[in-house]
Scaffold this motif. Structure first.
Motif, PDB file in Angstrom:
ATOM      1  N   ARG A   1      -5.643  25.779  20.332  1.00  0.00           N
ATOM      2  CA  ARG A   1      -6.290  26.875  19.601  1.00  0.00           C
ATOM      3  C   ARG A   1      -5.337  27.527  18.605  1.00  0.00           C
ATOM      4  N   ASP A   2      -4.046  27.398  18.861  1.00  0.00           N
ATOM      5  CA  ASP A   2      -3.050  28.049  18.007  1.00  0.00           C
ATOM      6  C   ASP A   2      -2.360  27.084  17.044  1.00  0.00           C
ATOM      7  N   TYR A   3      -2.453  25.774  17.314  1.00  0.00           N
ATOM      8  CA  TYR A   3      -1.708  24.798  16.518  1.00  0.00           C
ATOM      9  C   TYR A   3      -2.571  23.568  16.211  1.00  0.00           C
ATOM     10  N   HIS A   4      -2.209  22.880  15.143  1.00  0.00           N
ATOM     11  CA  HIS A   4      -2.788  21.582  14.822  1.00  0.00           C
ATOM     12  C   HIS A   4      -1.910  20.543  15.495  1.00  0.00           C
ATOM     13  N   ILE A   5      -2.344  20.032  16.619  1.00  0.00           N
ATOM     14  CA  ILE A   5      -1.494  19.187  17.458  1.00  0.00           C
ATOM     15  C   ILE A   5      -1.684  17.706  17.122  1.00  0.00           C
ATOM     16  N   ILE A   6      -0.573  17.056  16.850  1.00  0.00           N
ATOM     17  CA  ILE A   6      -0.517  15.614  16.622  1.00  0.00           C
ATOM     18  C   ILE A   6       0.417  15.019  17.684  1.00  0.00           C
ATOM     19  N   ALA A   7      -0.071  14.014  18.412  1.00  0.00           N
ATOM     20  CA  ALA A   7       0.746  13.379  19.452  1.00  0.00           C
ATOM     21  C   ALA A   7       0.780  11.878  19.210  1.00  0.00           C
ATOM     22  N   PRO A   8       1.915  11.331  18.745  1.00  0.00           N
ATOM     23  CA  PRO A   8       1.996   9.886  18.480  1.00  0.00           C
ATOM     24  C   PRO A   8       2.366   9.084  19.720  1.00  0.00           C
ATOM     25  N   ASP A   9       1.942   7.828  19.710  1.00  0.00           N
ATOM     26  CA  ASP A   9       2.494   6.825  20.614  1.00  0.00           C
ATOM     27  C   ASP A   9       3.694   6.205  19.899  1.00  0.00           C
ATOM     28  N   LEU A  10       4.866   6.255  20.501  1.00  0.00           N
ATOM     29  CA  LEU A  10       6.029   5.609  19.914  1.00  0.00           C
ATOM     30  C   LEU A  10       5.774   4.112  19.762  1.00  0.00           C
ATOM     31  N   ARG A  11       6.487   3.483  18.836  1.00  0.00           N
ATOM     32  CA  ARG A  11       6.376   2.022  18.707  1.00  0.00           C
ATOM     33  C   ARG A  11       6.641   1.354  20.060  1.00  0.00           C
ATOM     34  N   GLY A  12       5.818   0.356  20.366  1.00  0.00           N
ATOM     35  CA  GLY A  12       5.985  -0.342  21.641  1.00  0.00           C
ATOM     36  C   GLY A  12       5.458   0.410  22.836  1.00  0.00           C
ATOM     37  N   HIS A  13       4.762   1.507  22.617  1.00  0.00           N
ATOM     38  CA  HIS A  13       4.231   2.336  23.700  1.00  0.00           C
ATOM     39  C   HIS A  13       2.742   2.623  23.464  1.00  0.00           C
ATOM     40  N   GLY A  14       2.037   2.893  24.546  1.00  0.00           N
ATOM     41  CA  GLY A  14       0.648   3.308  24.429  1.00  0.00           C
ATOM     42  C   GLY A  14      -0.164   2.326  23.609  1.00  0.00           C
ATOM     43  N   ASP A  15      -0.866   2.846  22.605  1.00  0.00           N
ATOM     44  CA  ASP A  15      -1.714   2.011  21.759  1.00  0.00           C
ATOM     45  C   ASP A  15      -1.069   1.702  20.418  1.00  0.00           C
ATOM     46  N   SER A  16       0.236   1.886  20.297  1.00  0.00           N
ATOM     47  CA  SER A  16       0.966   1.503  19.091  1.00  0.00           C
ATOM     48  C   SER A  16       1.411   0.041  19.178  1.00  0.00           C
ATOM     49  N   ALA A  17       1.653  -0.553  18.014  1.00  0.00           N
ATOM     50  CA  ALA A  17       2.058  -1.956  17.964  1.00  0.00           C
ATOM     51  C   ALA A  17       3.448  -2.167  18.557  1.00  0.00           C
ATOM     52  N   TYR A  18       3.652  -3.351  19.098  1.00  0.00           N
ATOM     53  CA  TYR A  18       4.974  -3.775  19.522  1.00  0.00           C
ATOM     54  C   TYR A  18       5.781  -4.175  18.283  1.00  0.00           C
ATOM     55  N   SER A  19       7.085  -3.954  18.321  1.00  0.00           N
ATOM     56  CA  SER A  19       7.951  -4.433  17.252  1.00  0.00           C
ATOM     57  C   SER A  19       8.141  -5.943  17.419  1.00  0.00           C
ATOM     58  N   PRO A  20       7.776  -6.755  16.426  1.00  0.00           N
ATOM     59  CA  PRO A  20       7.944  -8.211  16.559  1.00  0.00           C
ATOM     60  C   PRO A  20       9.390  -8.617  16.813  1.00  0.00           C
ATOM     61  N   SER A  21      10.335  -7.854  16.250  1.00  0.00           N
ATOM     62  CA  SER A  21      11.751  -8.185  16.417  1.00  0.00           C
ATOM     63  C   SER A  21      12.353  -7.544  17.665  1.00  0.00           C
ATOM     64  N   GLY A  22      11.552  -6.758  18.377  1.00  0.00           N
ATOM     65  CA  GLY A  22      12.092  -6.043  19.532  1.00  0.00           C
ATOM     66  C   GLY A  22      12.999  -4.897  19.142  1.00  0.00           C
ATOM     67  N   ASP A  23      12.824  -4.370  17.916  1.00  0.00           N
ATOM     68  CA  ASP A  23      13.680  -3.284  17.435  1.00  0.00           C
ATOM     69  C   ASP A  23      13.174  -1.944  17.970  1.00  0.00           C
ATOM     70  N   TYR A  24      13.856  -1.434  18.969  1.00  0.00           N
ATOM     71  CA  TYR A  24      13.565  -0.110  19.510  1.00  0.00           C
ATOM     72  C   TYR A  24      14.828   0.746  19.468  1.00  0.00           C
ATOM     73  N   SER A  25      15.526   0.638  18.351  1.00  0.00           N
ATOM     74  CA  SER A  25      16.732   1.441  18.146  1.00  0.00           C
ATOM     75  C   SER A  25      16.343   2.885  17.858  1.00  0.00           C
ATOM     76  N   MET A  26      17.267   3.794  18.052  1.00  0.00           N
ATOM     77  CA  MET A  26      17.002   5.199  17.778  1.00  0.00           C
ATOM     78  C   MET A  26      16.689   5.424  16.312  1.00  0.00           C
ATOM     79  N   SER A  27      17.370   4.709  15.426  1.00  0.00           N
ATOM     80  CA  SER A  27      17.113   4.884  13.997  1.00  0.00           C
ATOM     81  C   SER A  27      15.688   4.471  13.646  1.00  0.00           C
ATOM     82  N   ALA A  28      15.166   3.429  14.306  1.00  0.00           N
ATOM     83  CA  ALA A  28      13.784   3.004  14.056  1.00  0.00           C
ATOM     84  C   ALA A  28      12.800   4.063  14.534  1.00  0.00           C
ATOM     85  N   PHE A  29      13.056   4.639  15.700  1.00  0.00           N
ATOM     86  CA  PHE A  29      12.186   5.701  16.213  1.00  0.00           C
ATOM     87  C   PHE A  29      12.217   6.931  15.299  1.00  0.00           C
ATOM     88  N   VAL A  30      13.393   7.293  14.823  1.00  0.00           N
ATOM     89  CA  VAL A  30      13.507   8.449  13.928  1.00  0.00           C
ATOM     90  C   VAL A  30      12.742   8.178  12.636  1.00  0.00           C
TER      91      VAL A  30
END
Length: 291
Positions: free
Chosen positions: A55-84
Motif C-alpha cells: 500500500r505504501d510502495y510499488h514493489i518489484i521482486a525479481p527472480d535472480l538468474r538461475g532461480h525461480g522462473d528466470s532463465a538459467y545462464s547457458p555458460s553457468g555464469d553466476y558471478s557476483m558481477s553478473a548478478f549486479v
C-alpha cells in the motif's frame, strides 16, 4: 495471506540475453521498492512482506538468474558481477531514478555492491544477513593459494555438471525437505515456499527450480578490501539485519559495520538466517520505520 487485493503480476526483462522473471505488486504511483531474494530461493518468498508494504510502495521482486522462473545462464555464469548487472538492468529498464531495496543473503550482497557502485540511485537499503562470509571465514579462505582456489573451482564445477536435480516423489516430500531446512518456518510458510519453489517434472516427480550451477562460487571475486570500498561508497542509510541463531556473524561485532557511512545493525532473538520469515512482525516493524 488474506489481503483483499489481487496478487502480483508476472513480467520479464532481458539482461545479458537472458530472460529474467519478476513480479509486480502494483501501486505504480508509489515509491519503488525492490525485494531481492537469496541463493536457491525465489521471488515469492517475499509475499508476506510484500502484502504488508504494497500500500505504501510499488514493489518489484525479481527472480535472480538461475532461480525461480528466470532463465538459467547457458555458460553457468553466476558471478557476483553478473548478478549486479541484472539488478542494474532491472532498475534501468523500469526507469526508476531512485529505489529502496530490501534484500536477503545473496541478494543482500548483490544489493550492497550495487548501492556502492551506483550510490545516487538508492535511498534506503535493508540487507538481511547479506554481508557474505565473515572475516574469520575470509581469513581461512585467504590461506588457500590462487592455484588451489582455481583448481578447486574447476573440480567443483565439473562435479556440478554431472549432478542431476534431486527428484522428489511428491510435493509433500519436497515440503518435508523445506521444513527440515528451516525449523522456524510454520507449516503454512513451508508449504507455500515449496509450491512456488518447485516444479513438476515430466515423470510426475518434483524438483527445485534453481540451477545447480548456482552452488558454484567464482574464484575471482572482489577482494575483502574492494568490498569494503564499495560499502564505504554507499551514501544512503543502511539497515543490517541478523538472526541470533544464524551461522552469519554480527557485522557490528566483527567490525564490518564500521565501513558504512550511515548504518544501524539489528539482531533478532529466536531467528535464524531467514529473519523475514522467522520474525515477520518484528522485522516489518523495523523495516517500516526505517524506510
Amino acid at each position: 495471506m488474506t489481503d483483499p487485493f489481487i496478487g502480483p503480476t508476472s513480467h520479464s526483462f532481458v539482461s545479458q540475453r537472458l530472460r529474467l522473471h519478476y513480479v509486480d505488486w502494483g501501486n505504480p504511483t508509489a515509491p519503488p521498492l525492490i525485494l531481492v531474494h537469496g541463493g536457491r530461493d525465489h521471488c515469492r518468498n517475499w509475499d508476506w512482506v510484500a502484502q504488508e508494504l504494497r500500500r505504501d510502495y510499488h514493489i518489484i521482486a525479481p527472480d535472480l538468474r538461475g532461480h525461480g522462473d528466470s532463465a538459467y545462464s547457458p555458460s553457468g555464469d553466476y558471478s557476483m558481477s553478473a548478478f549486479v548487472y541484472d539488478l542494474a538492468q532491472l532498475i534501468h529498464q523500469k526507469g526508476f531514478p531512485t529505489v529502496r531495496i530490501v534484500a536477503h543473503s545473496l541478494g543482500g550482497s548483490i544489493a550492497l555492491r550495487y548501492a556502492g557502485a551506483f550510490p545516487e540511485t538508492v535511498t534506503r537499503l535493508v540487507a538481511i544477513e547479506g554481508m557474505g562470509p565473515s572475516p574469520a571465514m575470509l581469513a581461512a579462505r585467504a590461506k588457500r593459494t590462487p592455484v588451489e582456489r582455481l583448481r578447486n573451482w574447476v573440480s567443483e564445477t565439473r562435479t556440478l555438471a554431472g549432478r542431476l536435480p534431486r527428484r522428489y516423489a511428491s510435493i509433500e516430500e519436497a515440503y518435508a525437505r523445506m521444513q527440515a531446512e528451516n525449523r522456524h518456518l510454520t507449516p503454512e510458510q513451508a508449504r507455500y515456499l515449496t509450491i512456488h519453489g518447485a516444479s513438476q517434472n515430466e515423470d510426475g516427480t518434483y524438483s527445485w527450480k534453481f540451477d545447480n550451477y548456482v552452488r558454484s562460487f567464482s574464484p575471482a571475486d572482489f577482494s575483502p578490501e574492494d568490498q569494503q570500498a564499495l560499502w564505504a561508497n554507499i551514501n544512503c542509510p543502511v539497515l543490517l539485519v541478523n538472526g541470533k541463531e544464524s551461522w552469519a556473524s554480527n557485522p557490528q561485532a566483527d567490525g564490518r559495520a564500521a565501513h558504512f557511512k550511515d548504518v544501524r545493525v539489528v539482531e533478532f532473538e529466536r531467528a535464524g538466517h531467514w529473519v523475514h520469515h522467522d520474525r515477520l512482525e518484528g522485522f516489518l516493524a523495523e523495516v517500516r520505520a526505517f524506510l
